[in-house]
Design a protein around this motif. Structure first.
Motif, PDB file in Angstrom:
ATOM      1  N   ALA A 192       0.826  -1.204   0.000  1.00 51.45           N
ATOM      2  CA  ALA A 192       0.000   0.000   0.000  1.00 51.45           C
ATOM      3  C   ALA A 192       0.864   1.260   0.000  1.00 51.45           C
ATOM      4  N   ARG A 193       1.921   1.266   0.795  1.00 51.68           N
ATOM      5  CA  ARG A 193       2.759   2.460   0.895  1.00 51.68           C
ATOM      6  C   ARG A 193       3.501   2.748  -0.401  1.00 51.68           C
ATOM      7  N   PHE A 194       3.997   1.705  -1.054  1.00 46.68           N
ATOM      8  CA  PHE A 194       4.842   1.905  -2.225  1.00 46.68           C
ATOM      9  C   PHE A 194       4.107   1.682  -3.551  1.00 46.68           C
ATOM     10  N   GLY A 195       2.822   1.301  -3.470  1.00 42.77           N
ATOM     11  CA  GLY A 195       2.041   1.137  -4.681  1.00 42.77           C
ATOM     12  C   GLY A 195       2.547   0.033  -5.586  1.00 42.77           C
ATOM     13  N   VAL A 196       3.037  -1.049  -4.976  1.00 44.14           N
ATOM     14  CA  VAL A 196       3.576  -2.177  -5.738  1.00 44.14           C
ATOM     15  C   VAL A 196       2.699  -3.401  -5.495  1.00 44.14           C
ATOM     16  N   PRO A 197       2.161  -4.044  -6.519  1.00 40.64           N
ATOM     17  CA  PRO A 197       1.371  -5.266  -6.316  1.00 40.64           C
ATOM     18  C   PRO A 197       2.211  -6.334  -5.615  1.00 40.64           C
ATOM     19  N   VAL A 198       1.553  -7.177  -4.829  1.00 40.68           N
ATOM     20  CA  VAL A 198       2.274  -8.146  -4.020  1.00 40.68           C
ATOM     21  C   VAL A 198       3.098  -9.098  -4.876  1.00 40.68           C
ATOM     22  N   ARG A 199       2.580  -9.529  -6.022  1.00 38.54           N
ATOM     23  CA  ARG A 199       3.350 -10.445  -6.869  1.00 38.54           C
ATOM     24  C   ARG A 199       4.596  -9.769  -7.435  1.00 38.54           C
ATOM     25  N   THR A 200       4.461  -8.515  -7.796  1.00 38.11           N
ATOM     26  CA  THR A 200       5.627  -7.770  -8.284  1.00 38.11           C
ATOM     27  C   THR A 200       6.659  -7.607  -7.177  1.00 38.11           C
ATOM     28  N   LEU A 201       6.194  -7.303  -5.974  1.00 39.00           N
ATOM     29  CA  LEU A 201       7.093  -7.157  -4.832  1.00 39.00           C
ATOM     30  C   LEU A 201       7.843  -8.458  -4.554  1.00 39.00           C
ATOM     31  N   GLN A 202       7.129  -9.563  -4.586  1.00 33.80           N
ATOM     32  CA  GLN A 202       7.765 -10.853  -4.348  1.00 33.80           C
ATOM     33  C   GLN A 202       8.804 -11.172  -5.422  1.00 33.80           C
ATOM     34  N   ARG A 203       8.471 -10.865  -6.669  1.00 34.93           N
ATOM     35  CA  ARG A 203       9.395 -11.137  -7.772  1.00 34.93           C
ATOM     36  C   ARG A 203      10.658 -10.274  -7.649  1.00 34.93           C
ATOM     37  N   LEU A 204      10.483  -9.000  -7.321  1.00 27.53           N
ATOM     38  CA  LEU A 204      11.628  -8.109  -7.164  1.00 27.53           C
ATOM     39  C   LEU A 204      12.524  -8.555  -6.016  1.00 27.53           C
ATOM     40  N   PHE A 205      11.918  -8.966  -4.903  1.00 23.49           N
ATOM     41  CA  PHE A 205      12.709  -9.380  -3.745  1.00 23.49           C
ATOM     42  C   PHE A 205      13.468 -10.670  -4.035  1.00 23.49           C
ATOM     43  N   ARG A 206      12.836 -11.587  -4.765  1.00 22.47           N
ATOM     44  CA  ARG A 206      13.561 -12.814  -5.081  1.00 22.47           C
ATOM     45  C   ARG A 206      14.758 -12.507  -5.962  1.00 22.47           C
ATOM     46  N   ARG A 207      14.566 -11.667  -6.962  1.00 22.00           N
ATOM     47  CA  ARG A 207      15.630 -11.357  -7.933  1.00 22.00           C
ATOM     48  C   ARG A 207      16.764 -10.549  -7.305  1.00 22.00           C
ATOM     49  N   TYR A 208      16.419  -9.534  -6.494  1.00 18.70           N
ATOM     50  CA  TYR A 208      17.439  -8.616  -5.991  1.00 18.70           C
ATOM     51  C   TYR A 208      17.909  -8.949  -4.570  1.00 18.70           C
TER      52      TYR A 208
END
Length: 279
Positions: A192-208
């Motif tokens: 909610a704070r960063f306006g990032v969908p949960v699936r996108t957030l999970q994908r970014l965290f796994r990659r980075y």
């Protein structure tokens, strides 16, 4: 290179910090310009336990990739160490040292373009990950000066990084908020704070980062809990659980015990003998 610091009050993530300090020496150094956008410290651990029993050093690692140059009975050489999602235990025996670079969360993935999720709970020889680094570990370990070691590493990494990665910038902002804002305790608050969908957030965290956002939040909370319990001040466990965003004390105790290997009250007594703990 400047800014050498011996062990200081900043021991978050180190379990039983007082006991550990009696078995090894920790030094931290400032990162130079070649890596400062992607890494936040050099760190050096040295020990000499010859004639003494081996010691098991325990750490709740940060959500970071570390590049290490090691010399010990266990292994010698250069290594890329992915995020460790369980309690990290390193047996120190004989005489040895580890000279490390701690990349910021997402920093190694952004610098190299690598999906660091493949190194989660694992490590790989440095030259396998970065073939151009062949021979670097030998040169670093042959140099007795920490300052010169930093210089060799800076010389190698200079000009090799990828700049201007917007995904890395976003991940960095999110992880910083997770670490610094005690009110940020759930993934839905993050999205909610960063306006990032949960699936996108999970994908970014796994990659980075190499681990999911829920784990990162939990890890920061447990690091904070262990740090406060080891300080030696009187601790009210129910109040601590609330401060860290847990639903109740029982939930906090279960999670802490599962990760640390002992209950919060037991850890407080072991890490700071004589401490008063209110249950």
């Amino acid at each position: 290179m400047s800014g050498e610091r011996r062990e200081s009050g900043d021991v978050r993530g180190i379990l039983h910090p007082g006991e550990q300090a009696r078995h090894r020496r920790l030094t931290r150094l400032t990162v130079g310009p070649a890596l400062s956008a992607f890494a936040d410290r050099y760190w050096v651990v040295r020990w000499d336990l010859r004639g003494r029993p081996a010691y098991r050093a325990e750490v709740l690692s940060f959500p970071c990739v570390n590049v290490t140059f090691e010399r010990s009975d266990l292994r010698t050489g250069g290594f890329v160490n992915g995020v460790c999602t369980t309690k990290y235990v390193r047996e120190l025996s004989g005489e040895g040292e580890t000279f490390g670079i701690r990349f910021t969360p997402g920093g190694f993935g952004a610098f190299t373009g690598m999906d660091v999720g493949v190194l989660r709970d694992d490590s790989a020889p440095l030259a396998e990950v970065l073939p151009a680094a062949a021979g670097l570990a030998e040169r670093v370990l042959a140099e007795p000066s920490d300052e010169r070691r930093c210089g060799l590493i800076e010389e190698f990494f200079a000009g090799r990084g990828r700049a201007g990665d917007p995904h890395f910038a976003l991940v960095s902002r999110i992880v910083t908020a997770m670490a610094e804002d005690p009110d940020l305790t759930r993934v839905d608050q993050v999205t909610a704070r960063f306006g990032v969908p949960v699936r996108t957030l999970q994908r970014l965290f796994r990659r980075y980062v190499g681990a999911g956002p829920k784990w990162v939040l939990c890890r920061f909370r447990l690091q904070d809990a262990a740090d406060r319990l080891a300080r030696g001040d009187r601790v009210d466990l129910a109040e601590l659980a609330t401060d860290l965003g847990y639903f109740d004390q029982a939930h906090f105790t279960r999670e802490f015990t599962a990760e640390i290997g002992m209950a919060p009250s037991e850890y407080a007594r072991a890490a700071s003998p004589g401490q008063s703990v209110a249950r």
